[in-house]
Motif scaffolding. Structure first.
Motif, PDB file in Angstrom:
ATOM      1  N   LYS A  22      -8.566  -7.452   7.771  1.00  0.00           N
ATOM      2  CA  LYS A  22      -7.535  -6.810   8.593  1.00  0.00           C
ATOM      3  C   LYS A  22      -6.995  -5.557   7.912  1.00  0.00           C
ATOM      4  CE  LYS A  22      -5.953 -10.940  11.097  1.00  0.00           C
ATOM      5  NZ  LYS A  22      -4.830 -11.884  11.306  1.00  0.00           N
ATOM      6  N   LEU A  23      -6.767  -5.642   6.623  1.00  0.00           N
ATOM      7  CA  LEU A  23      -6.234  -4.484   5.918  1.00  0.00           C
ATOM      8  C   LEU A  23      -7.244  -3.348   5.906  1.00  0.00           C
ATOM      9  CD1 LEU A  23      -3.771  -3.453   4.315  1.00  0.00           C
ATOM     10  CD2 LEU A  23      -4.954  -4.174   2.230  1.00  0.00           C
ATOM     11  N   ARG A  24      -8.518  -3.671   5.771  1.00  0.00           N
ATOM     12  CA  ARG A  24      -9.539  -2.632   5.758  1.00  0.00           C
ATOM     13  C   ARG A  24      -9.639  -1.928   7.099  1.00  0.00           C
ATOM     14  NH1 ARG A  24     -14.681  -3.139   2.349  1.00  0.00           N
ATOM     15  NH2 ARG A  24     -14.794  -1.084   3.300  1.00  0.00           N
ATOM     16  N   CYS A  25      -9.308  -2.646   8.178  1.00  0.00           N
ATOM     17  CA  CYS A  25      -9.373  -2.045   9.519  1.00  0.00           C
ATOM     18  C   CYS A  25      -8.088  -1.294   9.873  1.00  0.00           C
ATOM     19  CB  CYS A  25      -9.620  -3.128  10.571  1.00  0.00           C
ATOM     20  SG  CYS A  25     -11.242  -3.911  10.455  1.00  0.00           S
ATOM     21  N   TRP A  26      -7.056  -1.458   9.088  1.00  0.00           N
ATOM     22  CA  TRP A  26      -5.748  -0.865   9.401  1.00  0.00           C
ATOM     23  C   TRP A  26      -5.758   0.638   9.156  1.00  0.00           C
ATOM     24  CZ3 TRP A  26      -1.572   0.152   5.506  1.00  0.00           C
ATOM     25  CH2 TRP A  26      -0.384   0.579   6.116  1.00  0.00           C
ATOM     26  N   GLU A  27      -5.342   1.382  10.141  1.00  0.00           N
ATOM     27  CA  GLU A  27      -5.185   2.826   9.998  1.00  0.00           C
ATOM     28  C   GLU A  27      -3.704   3.131   9.798  1.00  0.00           C
ATOM     29  OE1 GLU A  27      -6.944   5.171  13.030  1.00  0.00           O
ATOM     30  OE2 GLU A  27      -8.886   4.118  12.946  1.00  0.00           O
ATOM     31  N   VAL A  28      -3.372   3.737   8.690  1.00  0.00           N
ATOM     32  CA  VAL A  28      -1.977   4.008   8.366  1.00  0.00           C
ATOM     33  C   VAL A  28      -1.447   5.104   9.291  1.00  0.00           C
ATOM     34  CG1 VAL A  28      -0.340   4.600   6.546  1.00  0.00           C
ATOM     35  CG2 VAL A  28      -2.509   3.483   5.964  1.00  0.00           C
ATOM     36  N   PRO A  29      -0.370   4.810  10.067  1.00  0.00           N
ATOM     37  CA  PRO A  29       0.223   5.863  10.909  1.00  0.00           C
ATOM     38  C   PRO A  29       0.845   6.962  10.048  1.00  0.00           C
ATOM     39  CG  PRO A  29       1.025   3.656  11.503  1.00  0.00           C
ATOM     40  CD  PRO A  29       0.337   3.533  10.191  1.00  0.00           C
ATOM     41  N   PRO A  30       0.910   8.160  10.533  1.00  0.00           N
ATOM     42  CA  PRO A  30       1.537   9.236   9.747  1.00  0.00           C
ATOM     43  C   PRO A  30       3.032   8.984   9.593  1.00  0.00           C
ATOM     44  CG  PRO A  30       0.988  10.011  11.964  1.00  0.00           C
ATOM     45  CD  PRO A  30       0.389   8.653  11.833  1.00  0.00           C
ATOM     46  N   PHE A  31       3.512   9.076   8.374  1.00  0.00           N
ATOM     47  CA  PHE A  31       4.936   8.884   8.094  1.00  0.00           C
ATOM     48  C   PHE A  31       5.686  10.141   8.533  1.00  0.00           C
ATOM     49  CE2 PHE A  31       8.488   8.741   4.854  1.00  0.00           C
ATOM     50  CZ  PHE A  31       9.194   7.724   5.500  1.00  0.00           C
ATOM     51  N   PRO A  32       6.733  10.006   9.355  1.00  0.00           N
ATOM     52  CA  PRO A  32       7.357  11.192   9.964  1.00  0.00           C
ATOM     53  C   PRO A  32       8.286  11.999   9.054  1.00  0.00           C
ATOM     54  CG  PRO A  32       8.436   9.198  10.738  1.00  0.00           C
ATOM     55  CD  PRO A  32       7.275   8.750   9.909  1.00  0.00           C
ATOM     56  N   VAL A  33       8.505  11.550   7.831  1.00  0.00           N
ATOM     57  CA  VAL A  33       9.421  12.242   6.922  1.00  0.00           C
ATOM     58  C   VAL A  33       8.673  12.611   5.650  1.00  0.00           C
ATOM     59  CG1 VAL A  33      11.577  12.061   5.601  1.00  0.00           C
ATOM     60  CG2 VAL A  33      11.389  10.965   7.846  1.00  0.00           C
ATOM     61  N   ASN A  34       9.014  13.771   5.087  1.00  0.00           N
ATOM     62  CA  ASN A  34       8.412  14.151   3.810  1.00  0.00           C
ATOM     63  C   ASN A  34       9.480  14.720   2.884  1.00  0.00           C
ATOM     64  OD1 ASN A  34       8.812  16.933   4.499  1.00  0.00           O
ATOM     65  ND2 ASN A  34       6.865  16.903   5.634  1.00  0.00           N
ATOM     66  N   GLY A  35       9.080  15.052   1.685  1.00  0.00           N
ATOM     67  CA  GLY A  35      10.027  15.527   0.681  1.00  0.00           C
ATOM     68  C   GLY A  35      10.708  16.821   1.074  1.00  0.00           C
ATOM     69  N   ALA A  54       8.079   0.498   7.685  1.00  0.00           N
ATOM     70  CA  ALA A  54       7.086  -0.570   7.805  1.00  0.00           C
ATOM     71  C   ALA A  54       7.696  -1.826   8.407  1.00  0.00           C
ATOM     72  CB  ALA A  54       6.498  -0.878   6.429  1.00  0.00           C
ATOM     73  N   ASP A  55       8.928  -2.163   8.020  1.00  0.00           N
ATOM     74  CA  ASP A  55       9.587  -3.362   8.561  1.00  0.00           C
ATOM     75  C   ASP A  55       9.842  -3.245  10.056  1.00  0.00           C
ATOM     76  OD1 ASP A  55       9.641  -4.879   6.249  1.00  0.00           O
ATOM     77  OD2 ASP A  55      11.538  -4.029   5.550  1.00  0.00           O
ATOM     78  N   ASN A  56       9.875  -2.037  10.537  1.00  0.00           N
ATOM     79  CA  ASN A  56      10.070  -1.813  11.969  1.00  0.00           C
ATOM     80  C   ASN A  56       8.755  -1.469  12.672  1.00  0.00           C
ATOM     81  OD1 ASN A  56      13.211  -1.643  12.778  1.00  0.00           O
ATOM     82  ND2 ASN A  56      12.950  -0.986  10.656  1.00  0.00           N
ATOM     83  N   ASN A  57       7.699  -2.041  12.147  1.00  0.00           N
ATOM     84  CA  ASN A  57       6.371  -1.930  12.753  1.00  0.00           C
ATOM     85  C   ASN A  57       5.889  -0.484  12.856  1.00  0.00           C
ATOM     86  OD1 ASN A  57       4.065  -3.197  13.787  1.00  0.00           O
ATOM     87  ND2 ASN A  57       4.736  -2.903  15.914  1.00  0.00           N
ATOM     88  N   PHE A  58       6.334   0.361  11.910  1.00  0.00           N
ATOM     89  CA  PHE A  58       5.911   1.756  11.820  1.00  0.00           C
ATOM     90  C   PHE A  58       6.255   2.544  13.088  1.00  0.00           C
ATOM     91  CE2 PHE A  58       2.879  -1.043   9.617  1.00  0.00           C
ATOM     92  CZ  PHE A  58       3.065  -0.636   8.307  1.00  0.00           C
ATOM     93  N   GLN A  59       7.316   2.118  13.795  1.00  0.00           N
ATOM     94  CA  GLN A  59       7.657   2.727  15.076  1.00  0.00           C
ATOM     95  C   GLN A  59       8.839   3.690  15.013  1.00  0.00           C
ATOM     96  OE1 GLN A  59       5.810   2.232  17.947  1.00  0.00           O
ATOM     97  NE2 GLN A  59       4.440   1.193  16.510  1.00  0.00           N
ATOM     98  N   CYS A  81       0.817  -1.214   0.000  1.00  0.00           N
ATOM     99  CA  CYS A  81       0.000   0.000   0.000  1.00  0.00           C
ATOM    100  C   CYS A  81       0.850   1.264   0.000  1.00  0.00           C
ATOM    101  CB  CYS A  81      -0.918   0.025   1.221  1.00  0.00           C
ATOM    102  SG  CYS A  81      -2.222  -1.219   1.225  1.00  0.00           S
ATOM    103  N   LEU A  82       2.081   1.160   0.504  1.00  0.00           N
ATOM    104  CA  LEU A  82       2.939   2.332   0.641  1.00  0.00           C
ATOM    105  C   LEU A  82       3.725   2.644  -0.620  1.00  0.00           C
ATOM    106  CD1 LEU A  82       4.380   1.637   4.224  1.00  0.00           C
ATOM    107  CD2 LEU A  82       2.468   3.125   3.600  1.00  0.00           C
ATOM    108  N   GLN A  83       3.680   1.762  -1.593  1.00  0.00           N
ATOM    109  CA  GLN A  83       4.484   1.978  -2.792  1.00  0.00           C
ATOM    110  C   GLN A  83       3.860   3.044  -3.693  1.00  0.00           C
ATOM    111  OE1 GLN A  83       5.795  -1.505  -4.885  1.00  0.00           O
ATOM    112  NE2 GLN A  83       6.031  -2.713  -3.020  1.00  0.00           N
ATOM    113  N   ALA A  84       4.754   3.710  -4.423  1.00  0.00           N
ATOM    114  CA  ALA A  84       4.302   4.757  -5.331  1.00  0.00           C
ATOM    115  C   ALA A  84       3.383   4.180  -6.399  1.00  0.00           C
ATOM    116  CB  ALA A  84       5.512   5.429  -5.986  1.00  0.00           C
ATOM    117  N   TYR A  85       2.376   4.941  -6.771  1.00  0.00           N
ATOM    118  CA  TYR A  85       1.406   4.591  -7.815  1.00  0.00           C
ATOM    119  C   TYR A  85       0.503   3.414  -7.451  1.00  0.00           C
ATOM    120  CZ  TYR A  85       4.514   7.507 -10.598  1.00  0.00           C
ATOM    121  OH  TYR A  85       5.275   8.550 -11.058  1.00  0.00           O
TER     122      TYR A  85
END
Length: 474
Positions: free
Chosen positions: A397-410, A436-441, A372-376
């Motif tokens: 499970k995926l439908r219930c998943w809330e994506v955490p805010p990614f702490p870095v931007n362009g 993501a591999d680090n559990n979004f932490q 889901c995080l990949q471009a396009y």
């Protein structure tokens, strides 16, 4: 004169109906060198078209104040106005119609004059050449009113029409008997070709000769199957003569625009017996003219139809079409034919390229979250992929998943100054996967100080990946 006398005689007959008139005077009477040809068809037709009177809740539901105003205007100027087509069918099936079309003996010119005098606003002038005038009453409701007409010349896609005041002639030009009925505002049902009986018996029949009706507009092949799914009580009660006419005219679908074909297919795929109807269409040799391969992936289609029974309706019609494809090249060709929306096009490319990776590259919930995080790649594409592959638990499970805010931007990366602007997107994509591999932490500091240097050091432009925004023709 002999032809004209016989034409008049046929029109007065209660059992023989004139199907089509193409009239060009001989050269002795006009500049044309063509001959006058009157083609007649022996259609089953009522001597008295009045069947019954209705006073059902569904019939009464159409009477808004705006409709009463419209009816009053036509009465004032002494023109007949009736409900036509699908709304009549729905009312008889005890369904409240969503759209109501109207037919009238008034010509477009007469309607324009009448509405101008009554200071009624007219909109959408494009329909006038086909006999349709659209008005808006009380700034609340739009009404499409079409003059009774006959098809003088047809080419399988379009028709040259001639206006008439004869309701029977207008009914005869319609595709199916269940769509050829009219309803007066006093509740009188007018049915010239036994559409009422066909509806009671849940039969889908063409008006008159199926072969002739189809040749007038080849899209009627798909309309037949769509209405079969709406009307028929069983999946396999097709009339064999009708199917023969459909098969004989299959190539005519090549003349029909992709947009019109896809519009009919979507409605059919959302209706009853969609699996059985699609298989019948494949057996009848139709689908190759609808953008599908000559030999569709029938086994995959059947698997999908079974899998989707474990998910809530409705399903996106494009999923069924995707299952009939063998490759992304098939998806490209199908899009070129049917002119999908951007969403449908990109979903078809995505699933045809990713479906074989399920259970091999994509196994856990984390795998799909990373996808889901990949471009396009849109999240709803991934959800549709899980539906397609019958992964109900992962789908939920995926439908219930809330994506955490990614702490870095362009902007943060650009401010560091060490990354070329054109590489920022690639760096962000790699950092998201590590996150993501680090559990979004991981915090912003951890990503920038610990992981960013390694990402930039190993940054290599990847090979071209599927571009879901622009796909080159193959």
């Amino acid at each position: 004169m002999w032809l004209l006398r016989n034409f008049c005689a046929l029109r007065g007959c209660s059992c023989i109906h004139v199907h089509k008139v193409r009239c060009w005077l001989p050269s002795s009477l006009s500049k044309s060198n063509s001959n006058c040809q009157i083609i007649t068809k022996l259609n089953k037709m009522r001597a008295n078209p009045i069947v019954k009177k209705l006073n059902t809740p569904e019939f009464r539901s159409i009477f808004t104040d705006e409709l009463k105003t419209l009816v009053g205007i036509f009465c004032k100027y002494n023109y007949e106005l009736r409900v036509a087509g699908g709304a009549v069918r729905d009312i008889l099936m005890e369904i409240t119609p969503k759209d109501v079309d109207f037919a009238t003996t008034a010509t477009p010119g007469q309607m324009k004059e009448m509405f101008t005098l009554e200071k009624i606003r007219m909109i959408n002038p494009k329909g006038e050449k086909h006999g349709t005038i659209t008005v808006r009453i009380g700034d609340k409701e739009n009404f499409e009113v079409t003059t009774l007409r006959i098809d003088v010349v047809t080419d399988g896609r379009h028709a040259e029409v001639q206006f008439t005041t004869d309701w029977q002639l207008d009914a005869n030009r319609r595709d199916l008997t269940i769509n050829s009925m009219f309803l007066g505002f006093d509740g009188t049902l007018y049915d010239y070709f036994y559409g009422y009986e066909d509806l009671q018996q849940r039969r889908v029949k063409f008006v008159g000769d199926a072969n002739t009706r189809i040749k007038e507009d080849f899209l009627r092949i798909l309309r037949y199957f769509r209405f079969y799914g709406r009307i028929a009580p069983e999946a396999d009660r097709h009339d064999e003569l009708t199917l023969r006419a459909i098969r004989a005219n299959a190539q005519g679908l090549a003349k029909i625009s992709g947009e019109r074909i896809w519009g009919e297919l979507q409605k059919m795929l959302l209706g009853n017996y969609s699996e059985e109807i699609m298989l019948e269409m494949i057996n009848s040799g139709l689908v190759v003219y609808c953008g599908l391969p000559l030999r569709p992936n029938v086994l995959e289609f059947k698997r999908l139809c079974l899998a989707l029974k474990d998910f809530e309706n409705p399903h996106k019609p494009i999923l069924f079409m995707i299952s009939l494809l063998h490759s992304v090249e098939d998806a490209i060709k199908m899009h070129e034919r049917l002119k999908f929306s951007a969403f449908e096009r990109d979903l078809a490319f995505f699933i045809t390229q990713q479906r074989e990776k399920v259970d091999e590259y994509y196994v856990s919930l984390r795998d799909y979250q990373k996808l889901c995080l990949q471009a396009y790649i849109r999240r709803d594409f991934v959800e549709e992929l899980l539906k397609y592959k019958h992964k109900r638990e992962l789908y939920d499970k995926l439908r219930c998943w809330e994506v955490p805010p990614f702490p870095v931007n362009g902007s943060i990366l650009k401010d560091r100054g060490s990354i070329p602007t054109r590489k920022i997107g690639l760096v962000l994509a790699q950092l998201k996967l590590i996150w993501a591999d680090n559990n979004f932490q991981l915090s912003r500091e951890e990503l920038l100080e610990k992981h960013l240097p390694l990402v930039t050091e190993n940054l290599v432009t990847p090979p071209p990946s599927p571009n879901y925004k622009k796909v080159k023709k193959i």
